[in-house]
Design an enzyme around this catalytic site. Structure first.
Site, short mmCIF file in Angstrom:
data_model
loop_
_atom_site.label_atom_id
_atom_site.label_comp_id
_atom_site.label_asym_id
_atom_site.label_seq_id
_atom_site.Cartn_x
_atom_site.Cartn_y
_atom_site.Cartn_z
N THR A 177 0.81 -1.22 0.00
CA THR A 177 0.00 0.00 0.00
C THR A 177 0.84 1.27 0.00
O THR A 177 0.47 2.26 -0.63
CB THR A 177 -0.91 0.00 1.26
OG1 THR A 177 -1.79 -1.12 1.15
CG2 THR A 177 -1.74 1.27 1.37
N ASP A 185 1.36 -6.77 -4.45
CA ASP A 185 0.57 -6.70 -3.22
C ASP A 185 1.12 -7.86 -2.38
O ASP A 185 1.30 -8.97 -2.90
CB ASP A 185 -0.90 -6.94 -3.57
CG ASP A 185 -1.82 -6.81 -2.37
OD1 ASP A 185 -1.58 -7.49 -1.36
OD2 ASP A 185 -2.79 -6.06 -2.46
N1 ASP Z 1 -2.66 -5.61 0.55
C1 ASP Z 1 -1.57 -4.71 0.91
C2 ASP Z 1 -0.30 -5.53 0.92
O1 ASP Z 1 -0.10 -6.28 1.82
C3 ASP Z 1 -1.85 -4.12 2.24
C4 ASP Z 1 -0.79 -3.19 2.74
O2 ASP Z 1 0.28 -3.00 2.22
O3 ASP Z 1 -1.05 -2.60 3.79
O4 ASP Z 1 0.49 -5.40 0.03
#
Ligand code: ASP
Length: 344
Positions: free
Chosen positions: A15, A59
């Site tokens: 993210t 991700d």
């Molecule tokens: N889905 C994202 C990931 O783990 C969530 C995040 O980075 O907070 O890459």
């Protein structure tokens, strides 16, 4: 901070470096230079910061063992060029990756700090800036003798520096997303960064840094719960696909005391499965001597995970099983503290 310190910032995705795709309305990764543009504060440090970007950016829900192996090899190949490493990583599997790297990097004398964020770095209320700036400062910090303040694989998130293999993600939305319930923070970032020096692990010998990249990932997890069926327990414990099974037990390491359950566990042991007991509780330790239901597991050969997290138990097994085909050796090593992941 040493004025000449140099860091390698490794960007894997997550993210922190995502933004909304206007058509699909979902978050997708963007490139590293945009992250640096968002954090001009980094230029205020007298540091040399280089970057390495993984392709494709992911991700972290898509993390696979190959990424861990690539990360370990990257750190090995640049080990002598930098004073520390900061890994930008998605939060969803950060605790798994930090645990795994802690078992892959041996005789580490430099910080490897994982960080990320709950809100993308371009968002006005992002937590990414603070997390990244604190991580950079910690990864570059040295003591009076010029040694790294924190020569460990750790997670820096929301003012806390936590041991990587002690972490769990505890909050899906809040900024204080990580905790290490069984081990104190290694540092806290307030007005100053205060290091919890007695709890920071240092390599005991002068052996050179080395990486161990062989992993055997044939591990299944059985989370016991009221109402679990005999067939589900059989499928998980006796299935052909696994060499080891983590039994996620209740409280101090207790499971179902009914004969059918203990019989299946005993059968799994006879089939040569490596069986380990890890508590479902976030805090506390497995003690199979406390209750008859725990003792029943011990009697049929289940090994204690003590106060290890599930994330850490999984990566410890991946590592140990990758190191050796000898199950007795894996079981014996599993109960020992290798990288500060359990309290003795
Ligand atoms: N889905 C994202 C990931 O783990 C969530 C995040 O980075 O907070 O890459």
């Amino acid at each position: 901070m040493n004025a000449k310190a140099s860091l390698l910032l490794i960007y894997t995705g997550g993210t922190i470096g995502m933004k909304k795709d206007p058509t699909e309305q979902t978050l997708k990764p963007f490139d590293f230079n945009q992250i640096m543009e968002e954090v001009p504060e980094l230029k205020k440090f007298a540091l040399k910061i280089d970057s390495y970007t993984f392709t494709p950016l992911i991700d972290s829900s898509d993390v696979e063992p190959a990424l861990w192996q690539d990360l370990a090899r990257l750190i090995e190949s640049r080990y002598n060029d930098y004073d520390g490493f900061v890994v930008l990583h998605g939060t969803d599997t950060m605790a798994y990756s930090a645990s795994m790297l802690s078992f892959m990097l041996h005789n580490l004398r430099k910080p490897v700090v994982f960080t990320g964020s709950q809100l993308p770095i371009g968002e006005p209320r992002t937590d990414g800036k603070e997390n990244l700036v604190s991580s950079v400062e910690i990864a570059a910090a040295k003591d009076r003798n010029g040694n790294a303040m924190v020569p460990e694989v750790c997670i820096c998130f929301h003012s806390l520096l936590l041991r990587g293999n002690r972490c769990i993600k505890t909050d899906a939305t809040g900024f204080e997303a990580f905790a290490s319930p069984n081990y104190p923070p290694l540092a806290t970032a307030g007005i100053d960064i205060v290091y919890n020096t007695p709890y920071i692990r240092r390599p005991e010998c002068d052996k050179p840094f080395e990486i161990h990249t062989k992993l055997d990932t044939r591990v299944a997890i059985l989370r016991v719960h009221p109402g679990i069926t005999e067939q589900v327990v059989k499928d998980t414990l006796l299935g052909d696909g696994s060499r080891a099974v983590i039994i996620e037990s209740y409280g101090s390491g207790n499971a179902i005391s009914k004969a059918w359950f203990t019989d299946i566990v005993a059968q799994a042991d006879r089939r040569g499965k490596i069986l380990v007991n890890v508590t479902q509780c976030n805090k506390g330790v497995v003690n199979m001597n406390l209750y008859a239901t725990g003792m029943a597991l011990k009697k049929v050969g289940v090994v204690s995970g003590k106060d290890i997290t599930v994330e850490s138990a999984l990566s410890k097994l991946f590592h140990l099983m990758g190191e050796s085909p000898n199950d007795a050796w894996v079981k014996a090593r599993f109960e020992q503290d290798l990288m500060g992941e359990i309290s003795e």
